[in-house]
Design an enzyme around this catalytic site. Structure first.
Site, PDB file in Angstrom:
ATOM      1  N   SER A  95      -6.733  12.682 -16.758  1.00  0.00           N
ATOM      2  CA  SER A  95      -6.497  12.685 -15.309  1.00  0.00           C
ATOM      3  C   SER A  95      -5.320  11.812 -14.896  1.00  0.00           C
ATOM      4  O   SER A  95      -5.008  11.731 -13.711  1.00  0.00           O
ATOM      5  CB  SER A  95      -7.758  12.196 -14.596  1.00  0.00           C
ATOM      6  N   THR A 216      -8.010   9.974 -11.371  1.00  0.00           N
ATOM      7  CA  THR A 216      -6.889   9.129 -10.963  1.00  0.00           C
ATOM      8  C   THR A 216      -7.264   7.714 -11.357  1.00  0.00           C
ATOM      9  O   THR A 216      -8.441   7.425 -11.541  1.00  0.00           O
ATOM     10  CB  THR A 216      -6.762   9.190  -9.411  1.00  0.00           C
ATOM     11  N   THR A 234      -1.729   9.194 -11.127  1.00  0.00           N
ATOM     12  CA  THR A 234      -2.558  10.346 -11.476  1.00  0.00           C
ATOM     13  C   THR A 234      -1.712  11.513 -11.986  1.00  0.00           C
ATOM     14  O   THR A 234      -0.516  11.588 -11.708  1.00  0.00           O
ATOM     15  CB  THR A 234      -3.324  10.830 -10.224  1.00  0.00           C
ATOM     16  N   ARG A 244       2.336  20.785  -5.908  1.00  0.00           N
ATOM     17  CA  ARG A 244       1.246  20.201  -5.090  1.00  0.00           C
ATOM     18  C   ARG A 244       1.245  18.676  -5.241  1.00  0.00           C
ATOM     19  O   ARG A 244       1.331  18.145  -6.341  1.00  0.00           O
ATOM     20  CB  ARG A 244      -0.091  20.773  -5.539  1.00  0.00           C
ATOM     21  N   VAL A 245       1.157  17.994  -4.125  1.00  0.00           N
ATOM     22  CA  VAL A 245       1.100  16.540  -4.141  1.00  0.00           C
ATOM     23  C   VAL A 245      -0.207  16.107  -3.492  1.00  0.00           C
ATOM     24  O   VAL A 245      -0.539  16.561  -2.396  1.00  0.00           O
ATOM     25  CB  VAL A 245       2.311  15.943  -3.390  1.00  0.00           C
ATOM     26  N   GLY A 246      -0.941  15.247  -4.157  1.00  0.00           N
ATOM     27  CA  GLY A 246      -2.209  14.764  -3.607  1.00  0.00           C
ATOM     28  C   GLY A 246      -2.029  13.466  -2.839  1.00  0.00           C
ATOM     29  O   GLY A 246      -0.941  13.152  -2.348  1.00  0.00           O
ATOM     30  N   ASP A 247      -3.091  12.708  -2.762  1.00  0.00           N
ATOM     31  CA  ASP A 247      -3.064  11.455  -2.002  1.00  0.00           C
ATOM     32  C   ASP A 247      -2.434  10.299  -2.771  1.00  0.00           C
ATOM     33  O   ASP A 247      -1.954   9.339  -2.176  1.00  0.00           O
ATOM     34  CB  ASP A 247      -4.496  11.059  -1.600  1.00  0.00           C
ATOM     35  N   THR A 267      -9.721   7.664  -5.255  1.00  0.00           N
ATOM     36  CA  THR A 267      -9.678   8.708  -6.278  1.00  0.00           C
ATOM     37  C   THR A 267     -10.518   9.873  -5.741  1.00  0.00           C
ATOM     38  O   THR A 267     -11.302   9.706  -4.816  1.00  0.00           O
ATOM     39  CB  THR A 267     -10.262   8.223  -7.622  1.00  0.00           C
ATOM     40  N   GLY A 268     -10.337  11.034  -6.349  1.00  0.00           N
ATOM     41  CA  GLY A 268     -11.085  12.195  -5.892  1.00  0.00           C
ATOM     42  C   GLY A 268     -10.206  13.176  -5.132  1.00  0.00           C
ATOM     43  O   GLY A 268      -8.974  13.141  -5.276  1.00  0.00           O
ATOM     44  N   GLY A 270      -7.792  14.686  -3.150  1.00  0.00           N
ATOM     45  CA  GLY A 270      -6.704  14.067  -2.417  1.00  0.00           C
ATOM     46  C   GLY A 270      -6.448  14.664  -1.056  1.00  0.00           C
ATOM     47  O   GLY A 270      -6.071  13.949  -0.115  1.00  0.00           O
TER      48      GLY A 270
HETATM   49  N1  GLY Z   1      -6.721  11.917  -5.939  1.00  0.00           N
HETATM   50  C1  GLY Z   1      -5.892  12.605  -6.813  1.00  0.00           C
HETATM   51  C2  GLY Z   1      -5.401  13.890  -6.318  1.00  0.00           C
HETATM   52  O1  GLY Z   1      -6.002  14.503  -5.463  1.00  0.00           O
HETATM   53  O2  GLY Z   1      -4.363  14.317  -6.773  1.00  0.00           O
END
Ligand code: GLY
Length: 368
Positions: A95, A216, A234, A244-247, A267-268, A270
């Site tokens: 991850s 993450t 992450t 794609r970009v997460g949090d 984490t989790g 995003g």
């Molecule tokens: N929290 C990691 C993601 O959603 O990419």
């Protein structure tokens, strides 16, 4: 003679050793962290400020490393980055970093951000390919640009310009997991799983035992001088749409640090964290008097309340996904919380490196 507590004595001894070059003479950061296990009295993390390091559950090695560096006089931002580098470079963590699960095209794209409390400066990279340690690149963005976030090709060129080595981040193990997903996620394309698993059940299965991750690592720290810092890094959502970009690289979502208040990370899933400006929400809740754990729960309740799409909710209207927040207050108190029960976070405080249970919104069924 002025009284000197055992903790102060150890700290000044460590600082003197560092200043005198003893580190170069062979005292490792890990050894200093080990010394800290006996050096710090209980209560150091519950009201007396730092040093305290917290992390997501996959960060026990990170908290140990970061604590060692801080006790040797290192900056908390350098400490947490060195801590998460262990996990970024570990091919067995699917991850984060090298060995992370790739996007839908089989290409690993990494996200990371860092934030330094005393200067309130931040740096981040998103959708970065070919570099094992995006957190280090994020720190160079903080130090050597007038920007906060670089993405994609621009982030890679920037990393190259600063001498980062390019490697193929897709390990054979991660490639095989991706291929399994690729061959099984639809029965309406031309990818076919190996003969032994081709049957109606397998082909109708949306993934079977294919590994999925939003995983993450987040790591936040405060040193004895009350200086906070944090990092989140992450490989993001497995099999994501390229780009794609997460949090995790978004300051205020996957990480936020305010040296007057505290630090928080996530984490989790995003997307859900971005939609409520998660880490910033947690820090602001602490600013208004909530404990770290209560602040994490407050942000998770907001996520639960703002999730309206049926596809994301179970039959009782609860989120089907998980998010975890981790928070560290300026006074050294810490906490973590998750949407679903049975989560943990890592913490090095009060002389001990260990997992602590996360608070939660909903009890996971015993079957899962
Ligand atoms: N929290 C990691 C993601 O959603 O990419």
């Amino acid at each position: 003679m002025a009284r000197c507590s055992r903790r102060e004595f150890i700290h000044s001894t460590v600082a003197a050793a560092a200043a005198g070059g003893a580190l170069g003479a062979g005292i490792s950061a890990d050894a200093l962290a080990a010394a800290a296990q006996t050096a710090q009295p209980r209560g150091a993390g519950t009201g007396a400020g730092g040093p305290v390091v917290i992390s997501s559950a996959n960060g026990l090695r990170a908290t140990k490393k970061a604590m060692g560096i801080m006790l040797a006089g290192g900056d908390p931002l350098d400490a947490v980055i060195a801590g998460v580098n262990i996990v970024e470079e570990d091919p067995t963590d699917h991850s984060v970093g090298y060995g992370g699960l790739p996007n839908e095209d089989g290409v690993v794209e990494l996200d990371s951000c860092v934030m330094h409390g005393p200067t309130h400066r931040a740096g981040a990279v998103a959708a970065l390919r070919n570099i094992k340690t995006p957190s280090r690149v994020a720190k160079v963005v903080l130090e050597r640009t007038d920007h906060v976030l670089l993405v994609g090709e621009g982030a890679l060129r920037f990393a190259r310009a600063h001498g980062f080595e390019e490697v193929n981040l897709l390990t054979d193990e991660a490639r095989k997991i991706w291929l399994k997903w690729k061959e099984r996620h639809s029965d309406r394309d031309d990818w076919i799983p190996p003969a032994e698993v081709v049957d109606d059940d397998d082909r109708a299965d949306a993934g079977g035992d294919v590994e999925y991750t939003y995983g993450t690592i987040n790591c936040c720290a405060i040193n004895g001088a009350g200086e906070l810092a944090g990092v989140t890094t992450t490989s993001g959502l497995s099999y994501k749409i390229p780009g794609r970009v997460g949090d995790s690289p978004i300051i205020g979502a996957g990480l936020y640090v305010d040296n007057d208040v505290g630090a928080a990370g996530s984490t989790g899933r995003g997307e859900s964290v971005i939609q409520i400006c998660g880490a910033h929400t947690v820090v602001e809740a602490m600013r208004h008097g909530m404990t770290p754990e209560a602040a994490c729960l407050y942000a998770l309740e907001m996520i639960a309340a703002k999730t309206h799409e049926k596809r994301l909710l179970d039959e009782k209207g609860r989120p089907k996904f998980d998010v975890k927040f981790y928070a560290l207050a300026r006074d050294g108190r810490h906490g973590g919380a998750a949407i679903w029960s049975r989560a943990k976070y890592a913490v090095f405080s009060e002389g001990r490196n260990r997992h602590e249970p996360c608070a939660f919104l909903f009890e996971r069924s015993l079957k899962t």
